[in-house]
Write an enzyme that holds these catalytic residues in place. Structure first.
Site, PDB file in Angstrom:
ATOM      1  CD  GLU A 129      -2.949  -1.132   2.269  1.00 28.24           C
ATOM      2  OE1 GLU A 129      -3.957  -1.703   1.952  1.00 28.24           O
ATOM      3  OE2 GLU A 129      -2.674  -0.507   3.374  1.00 28.24           O
ATOM      4  CB  CYS A 142       3.062   7.364   3.365  1.00 29.13           C
ATOM      5  SG  CYS A 142       3.529   6.258   4.474  1.00 29.13           S
ATOM      6  CB  CYS A 149       6.389  -5.229   8.871  1.00 32.94           C
ATOM      7  SG  CYS A 149       7.753  -4.262  10.125  1.00 32.94           S
ATOM      8  CB  CYS A 153       5.275  -2.257  16.347  1.00 32.83           C
ATOM      9  SG  CYS A 153       7.229  -2.023  16.070  1.00 32.83           S
ATOM     10  CB  CYS A 156       2.114  -1.248  13.809  1.00 36.02           C
ATOM     11  SG  CYS A 156       2.391  -1.020  12.029  1.00 36.02           S
ATOM     12  CB  CYS A 387       0.506   7.037  11.266  1.00 32.77           C
ATOM     13  SG  CYS A 387       2.002   6.419  11.977  1.00 32.77           S
TER      14      CYS A 387
END
Length: 419
Positions: A129, A142, A149, A153, A156, A387
């Site tokens: 994305e 962004c 990933c 976290c 996230c 975010c």
């Protein structure tokens, strides 16, 4: 006109199905792309295509101009390149854009593209994305650096998607090229009617590597891509307008500054190791004292080139006034600014956003201590573009399908038990 949206319900999100202007060519995925190559690599490709060594520099400059100033995605549009060379390049290489799976437009003008790339050993085509955030004085793109990933976290959404593979330098650069296509930010393309863009200047004025993935775990490809994006004879993005965000891969931070010269952002979110170990697990490997030492040694940092410390505001977790005091104390001696981010919820998240009055109290304290600390108003929440919310659409769908199948299985077992 006001629009009421249930952010947790995907049925209420405004989705624009965008035709892929430059769809991936069937069978072409085995061809290497010229996009994202360094100048030296592009020169080598031209020589391999039969360009005499004495013409190498001139032909490289020609192609660089067509790719990054004019923004062409078809060799046939390169008017001052011979037909024979165009044909040889088209036979061995590609310059096409990724496939657009969906384009979503938020009520605030934020745009999110789900882009599909070839497998490259991943077993199936992969999706990432990319988000464009328009504001009055700037437009920020962004960019993602990995598919998924590894860092997990806990606040996230991307961290809930396993890492599939690194993006190539070309796949990183092509996110910017495609966004400029869609926004009309190349000379021969008009801005789409009704698009929300900055009132003046470049439509993409800033680039942040804050999308999917940890950029410093894809170091070489990220460095090459940033070299292309910042080249002053092409996309010409100032290094002071490019920000690389890391969760704290300490050994690569100083090296990244030396090799890229871009601005640095640290995904911080806690003021002690105990909490940061929970929120940002990489802290167990590289604790705060090591991270802050690397920041103090970041090349070029100064009051004019401050390091940004990103701090997501989590209710009753890290948002007390005592946390604010410890944050200020911890950053003493580092040219820093603090970016307070209201937590952006996503399905299954464990946290709540801090109350707004508490965020303002927190911000007031760090501002009075001399840190520029704007509260970033959430953008694109209604399309999961804010975010910490990015995750490939196919992964969301697979998770939803698994949950539906599990629910159906439980109902079936329950029904059998009752019978």
């Amino acid at each position: 006109m006001s629009v009421s949206l249930d952010l947790a319900d995907p049925k209420t999100r405004p989705v624009v199905e965008a035709p892929a202007l430059h769809p991936v060519r069937a069978g072409g995925e085995d061809k290497p792309s010229l996009i994202g190559m360094s100048r030296d690599e592009l020169g080598d490709a031209l020589v391999n295509a039969g360009v005499p060594e004495k013409q190498r520099r001139m032909r490289t400059a020609q192609l660089w101009h067509w790719l990054y100033v004019r923004g062409v995605s078809d060799f046939s549009h390169m008017a001052n390149v011979s037909k024979d060379l165009r044909a040889r390049l088209a036979e061995d290489y590609t310059i096409e854009r990724p496939e657009i799976v969906t384009e979503q437009i938020s009520v605030d003008g934020t745009r999110k593209w789900v882009l599909r790339f070839p497998p490259r050993g991943a077993g199936r085509p992969v999706e990432i994305e990319t988000v464009y955030i328009p504001e009055e004085g700037r437009g920020t793109l962004c960019v993602s650096s990995q598919v998924g990933c590894t860092l997990t976290c806990t606040f996230c959404h991307t961290g809930t998607q396993r890492l599939v593979r690194n993006l190539t330098s070309g796949e990183i650069v092509s996110q910017m090229l495609l966004a400029r296509d869609r926004l009309g930010d190349f000379p021969d393309i008009d801005t789409p009617a009704g698009a929300i863009v900055p009132s003046a200047g470049r439509l993409i004025s800033n680039v942040v590597l804050m999308g999917m993935g940890e950029p410093l775990y894809n170091f070489d490809n990220v460095v090459t891509a940033l070299g292309v994006i910042s080249d002053n004879e092409g996309l010409s993005m100032s290094r002071r307008r490019i920000t690389l965000s890391t969760s704290g891969v300490v050994p690569e931070i100083v090296r990244a500054g030396e090799e890229t010269g871009v601005m640095l952002a640290i995904s911080l979110h806690a003021v002690n190791d105990e909490l940061r170990n929970e929120l940002v697990p990489i802290n167990k490997k590289y604790p705060l004292d090591q991270l802050l030492d690397a920041c103090r040694n970041y090349p070029g940092s100064s009051n004019a080139r401050r390091i940004t410390f990103e701090y997501v505001m989590l209710k009753d977790v890290n948002d007390s006034l005592e946390d604010a005091k410890n944050l200020v104390r911890m950053l003493q001696g580092i040219p820093a600014k603090i970016n307070l981010i209201p937590f952006n919820p996503w399905p299954g998240s464990l946290y709540e956003c801090s109350d707004w009055d508490q965020i303002e109290r927190f911000a007031d304290y760090v501002n009075q201590a001399g840190y520029a600390s704007p509260i970033r108003t959430p953008r694109g929440r209604d399309i999961f573009a804010a975010c910490g919310q990015l995750k490939s659409e196919s992964e969301r769908m697979r998770k939803s399908d698994r949950e539906r199948m599990e629910s159906a299985r439980i109902l079936e077992l329950s029904g059998n038990g009752e019978a």
